[in-house]
Design an enzyme around this catalytic site. Structure first.
Site, PDB file in Angstrom:
ATOM      1  N   SER A 132      48.392  30.544  52.323  1.00 55.87           N
ATOM      2  CA  SER A 132      47.980  31.355  53.466  1.00 55.87           C
ATOM      3  C   SER A 132      47.957  32.812  53.106  1.00 55.87           C
ATOM      4  O   SER A 132      48.592  33.260  52.153  1.00 55.87           O
ATOM      5  CB  SER A 132      48.960  31.143  54.617  1.00 55.87           C
ATOM      6  OG  SER A 132      50.235  31.620  54.214  1.00 55.87           O
ATOM      7  N   LYS A 133      47.193  33.550  53.884  1.00 57.36           N
ATOM      8  CA  LYS A 133      47.064  34.987  53.698  1.00 57.36           C
ATOM      9  C   LYS A 133      48.411  35.684  53.770  1.00 57.36           C
ATOM     10  O   LYS A 133      48.623  36.691  53.132  1.00 57.36           O
ATOM     11  CB  LYS A 133      46.184  35.545  54.817  1.00 57.36           C
ATOM     12  CG  LYS A 133      44.739  35.730  54.399  1.00 57.36           C
ATOM     13  CD  LYS A 133      44.029  36.554  55.430  1.00 57.36           C
ATOM     14  CE  LYS A 133      42.788  35.798  55.894  1.00 57.36           C
ATOM     15  NZ  LYS A 133      41.928  36.504  56.772  1.00 57.36           N
TER      16      LYS A 133
END
Ligand code: GLU
Length: 480
Positions: A253-254
């Site tokens: 994930s970011k």
């Protein structure tokens, strides 16, 4: 001739996700390895997610990575157009055909009704399929509503109580119970297809033989299998690639780091390193080797060596690979990588031959092109300050005298080659009654402002006589 045809089918979001790069890479490698065709297809039918310039950016990023496609937007090919928003009539016709064959139906539920259904479904934990009530509407009434422009969607009729199975090259036989699958919307009320319809129709019409994509699409596949069946089409082979994970094994994930390829590119990672890195996220060569060029991967890659378990995205490893590729890169290719960093630092008018000298001297000391400039700023600008610690260590009361003596000898030196510079330094040290090291350190500090760097004589030769003399004089003034 091979008939293998594969595609990378991203939905343009404005940037290329590293997972997308891996999918593109595996498709590309599989095509190259089997002498097949690699197609780029843009899946842009979700208009709410439209991003201006996203397609151009995507193509640029793929090009940067070296993944050339054989058919696609801007490139052409017999199966185009390759942008789904330019193929709407095709999807509408296919949706209508499915309705005609009784495998799909029009439904007229309003947004509020759907929301209420969703809530009931959530509570019951099974598809309630209340939209099936549309099947009871008489055909005449359906026609009347459609021609009156009542908003309608087309839904896929999922059979009850059936096991939908397919072979996956990575995962083996995969089964889903049809009872867990909703009557998927195929055509939305705005006339745009959903991913499922457009994807299957295009894969068929474009002659795709192998669907290689991320594991997140696995639950969609039974719907696709049913679509192929209803259309009477041959099902392609599937290969679902393992998930990419954060170091804590959560889904990549970011929040735990960058996921955009463009971000890595901007941070100075080379395409070779990034491609090498993502190649090993889910695939391995069967031995200990870790450093591969794209060309080598094209020869070695097989889907059989793609694993099932999630692959951890380890940025430290990427850093290491970047350095490895960097060290192996020929000096001339580094020049191209370095030029933008030089320009970005506002340094102009530097000759290629000078930059090549800088690269040669710094190559072992930096890890990425931008570092040539940040580490080696003294190749471009006179130092404005001197490292405090080095000053303490190397700048003694008698140092100025030593430097002045050396300076006089440098002035008289005709040829400015490393060997000549070295003799002068040694002779000057001797005449001062000190070892060469006692002179070399303060000289380096005067010339660069820092304590570490390439060999002094080579450095001075590249800087040139005039620059060296000027800097030694400035240092004598500045250091008092
Ligand atoms: N458009 C989908 C995506 O964004 C394609 C998935 C597939 O390859 O079927 O990844």
């Amino acid at each position: 001739m091979s008939t293998v045809r594969v595609r990378f089918a991203p939905s343009p979001t404005g940037y290329l996700h590293v997972g997308g790069l891996r999918t593109a890479l595996y498709n590309y490698l599989f095509a190259r390895r089997s002498g097949g065709t690699f197609i780029l297809r843009v899946e842009d039918t979700d208009r709410s997610r439209f991003v201006e310039g996203a397609v151009e950016n995507l193509i640029r990023t793929l090009e940067w990575a070296g993944l050339r496609f054989d058919e696609g937007p801007g490139k052409g090919g017999a199966s185009g157009p390759y942008i789904q928003s330019e193929r709407l009539e095709i999807y509408r016709a296919h949706a209508a055909a499915l309705v005609a064959s009784g495998n799909a139906y029009y439904a007229f539920d309003t947004a509020e009704e759907l929301e209420a259904m969703r809530k009931r479904q959530e509570k019951l934990q099974v598809p309630v399929r209340e939209y099936r009530r549309a099947l009871e509407i008489p055909e005449e009434e359906v026609k009347r509503r459609l021609s009156a422009g009542v908003p309608a969607v087309v839904r896929l009729k999922i059979p009850a109580g059936e096991t939908v199975a397919f072979e996956d090259i990575v995962r083996g036989r995969v089964e889903f119970s049809s009872d867990g699958i909703d009557d998927q919307v195929l055509l939305k009320s705005d006339g745009y297809p959903t991913y499922h319809l457009a994807n299957v129709v295009d894969d068929h019409l474009m002659g795709i033989t192998h669907v290689i994509r991320g594991e997140e699409w696995l639950p969609s596949t039974p719907k696709h299998v049913l679509l192929y069946r209803y259309f009477g089409w041959e099902i392609p082979l599937f290969a679902h690639l393992p998930l990419l994970l954060n170091p804590d094994r959560s889904k990549l994930s970011k929040r735990q780091g960058d996921v955009a390829v463009e971000e890595y590119r901007n941070r100075g990672f080379s395409p070779e390193a990034l491609v090498n890195f993502v190649a090993l996220l889910g695939w391995n060569p069967g031995d200990e080797r870790e450093i591969f060029t794209l060309e080598e991967l094209e020869k070695e890659f097989t889907l059989e060596r793609v694993g099932k378990s999630g692959a951890v995205f380890n940025v430290e490893k990427l850093n290491w690979m970047n350095t490895e590729h960097f060290r192996r890169a020929p000096v001339a290719s580094l020049l191209e990588l370095m030029r933008p960093a030089v320009a970005a630092a506002g340094i102009t008018g530097v000759e290629d031959s000078y930059l090549l000298d800088v690269i040669r001297l710094l190559k072992e000391r930096v890890e990425r092109p931008g570092d040539f400039v940040s580490t080696g700023m003294y190749f471009f600008r006179d130092p404005v300050a001197y490292d405090e610690q080095a000053k303490k260590k190397h700048w003694k009361p008698e140092t100025a005298d030593h430097l002045r003596r050396a300076l006089a000898r440098f002035r008289d030196l005709g040829s400015w080659l490393p060997a000549d510079i070295e003799s002068v330094v040694r002779a000057a040290a001797q005449s001062s009654g000190v070892g060469a090291g006692t002179l070399i350190h303060p000289l380096r500090l005067s010339l660069t402002g820092v304590a570490l760097g390439p060999g002094l004589f080579d450095l001075m030769a590249v800087l040139g006589k005039e620059t060296c003399l000027r800097r030694i004089e400035s240092a004598l003034t500045a250091l008092g």
